[in-house]
Design a protein around this motif. Structure first.
Motif, PDB file in Angstrom:
ATOM      1  N   ASP A 118      -9.358  33.415  49.705  1.00  0.00           N
ATOM      2  CA  ASP A 118     -10.425  32.547  50.206  1.00  0.00           C
ATOM      3  C   ASP A 118     -10.016  32.090  51.609  1.00  0.00           C
ATOM      4  O   ASP A 118      -9.241  31.154  51.750  1.00  0.00           O
ATOM      5  CB  ASP A 118     -10.576  31.369  49.238  1.00  0.00           C
ATOM      6  N   THR A 119     -10.536  32.769  52.633  1.00  0.00           N
ATOM      7  CA  THR A 119     -10.079  32.477  54.000  1.00  0.00           C
ATOM      8  C   THR A 119     -10.660  31.150  54.490  1.00  0.00           C
ATOM      9  O   THR A 119     -11.646  30.649  53.948  1.00  0.00           O
ATOM     10  CB  THR A 119     -10.473  33.593  54.991  1.00  0.00           C
ATOM     11  N   SER A 145     -15.368  29.033  49.471  1.00  0.00           N
ATOM     12  CA  SER A 145     -14.528  28.394  48.444  1.00  0.00           C
ATOM     13  C   SER A 145     -15.346  28.086  47.201  1.00  0.00           C
ATOM     14  O   SER A 145     -14.869  28.272  46.073  1.00  0.00           O
ATOM     15  CB  SER A 145     -13.902  27.107  48.990  1.00  0.00           C
ATOM     16  N   TYR A 179     -14.430  20.650  48.957  1.00  0.00           N
ATOM     17  CA  TYR A 179     -13.163  21.361  48.918  1.00  0.00           C
ATOM     18  C   TYR A 179     -12.671  21.433  50.355  1.00  0.00           C
ATOM     19  O   TYR A 179     -13.440  21.785  51.257  1.00  0.00           O
ATOM     20  CB  TYR A 179     -13.398  22.750  48.341  1.00  0.00           C
ATOM     21  N   PRO A 187     -11.959  22.299  53.750  1.00  0.00           N
ATOM     22  CA  PRO A 187     -12.400  23.527  54.420  1.00  0.00           C
ATOM     23  C   PRO A 187     -11.297  24.254  55.165  1.00  0.00           C
ATOM     24  O   PRO A 187     -11.447  25.412  55.538  1.00  0.00           O
ATOM     25  CB  PRO A 187     -13.464  23.028  55.411  1.00  0.00           C
TER      26      PRO A 187
HETATM   27 MG    MG Z   1     -13.350  27.055  52.171  1.00  0.00          MG
END
Ligand code: MG
Ligand code: GDP
Length: 176
Positions: free
Chosen positions: A59-60, A19, A34, A36
């Motif tokens: 963004d996995t 991220s 951020y 998770p």
């Molecule tokens: Mg992340």
């Protein structure tokens, strides 16, 4: 020329900075915490060598060695940014696993990927040398970079290089 639409997924163990790399690239900022668990798709339009790209970055939420990867990580994804962090051997093991899974699922011997060793700023905590990362990427015939989302080192390069790798794979077998 109209913009080319390209969809890129960032994958890797939790907390490696997927991220942070994405947000540094898209929003030019480093966010220290951020969530998770969030999976988000970010957009950015960029121009490389006169060609405009409309980039979608998936963004996995992160993988481990037990993860069953959902089908959505394979359909419509043009390339993969595979991230580990240089202070975590575990994260390197996980990314090798993820790479194997991607090849399996795609049923291909080569898929556009770039290997990224993030958190290169953590000099004292380093567990993985530059050469360790480089060797793995070479065995995949993939580009390799060390980066720092925190210090904004090589972050642009990560995304430019994966786009160029996707581009190359599309041109294979075509006349110039
Ligand atoms: Mg992340
Ligand atoms: P993700 O789970 O892979 O998305 O990882 P995050 O981007 O959420 O980052 C996990 C933690 O590592 C956060 O506390 C980030 O601030 C930190 N982090 C991310 N990138 C870097 C980096 O390049 N250097 C350092 N020192 N910390 C980072």
């Amino acid at each position: 020329m109209p913009p080319k639409q390209r969809r890129i997924a960032l994958m890797g163990y939790r907390s490696v900075g997927k991220s942070s790399l994405t947000i540094q690239y898209v929003e030019n900022q480093f966010v220290d915490s951020y969530d998770p668990t969030i999976e988000n798709t970010f957009q950015k339009v960029i121009k490389i060598r006169g060609q405009e790209y409309s980039l979608q970055l998936v963004d996995t939420a992160g993988q481990d060695e037990y993860s069953v990867l959902p089908q959505s990580y394979f359909t419509n994804i043009d390339g993969y940014v595979l991230v580990y962090s240089v202070n975590s051997s575990k994260s390197l093991d996980v990314i090798k696993y993820v790479y194997d899974k991607i090849l399996d699922m795609k049923g291909m011997t080569q898929v556009p990927v770039i290997l990224v060793g993030n958190k290169s700023d953590l000099r004292m905590e380093r567990e993985i040398s530059f050469d360790d990362g480089k060797k793995i990427a070479e065995s995949w015939k993939a580009p390799f970079l060390e980066a720092s989302a925190k210090e904004n080192q090589s972050v642009q390069d990560v995304f430019t290089q994966i786009l160029m790798t996707v581009e190359k794979s599309e041109n294979v077998g075509q006349e110039k």
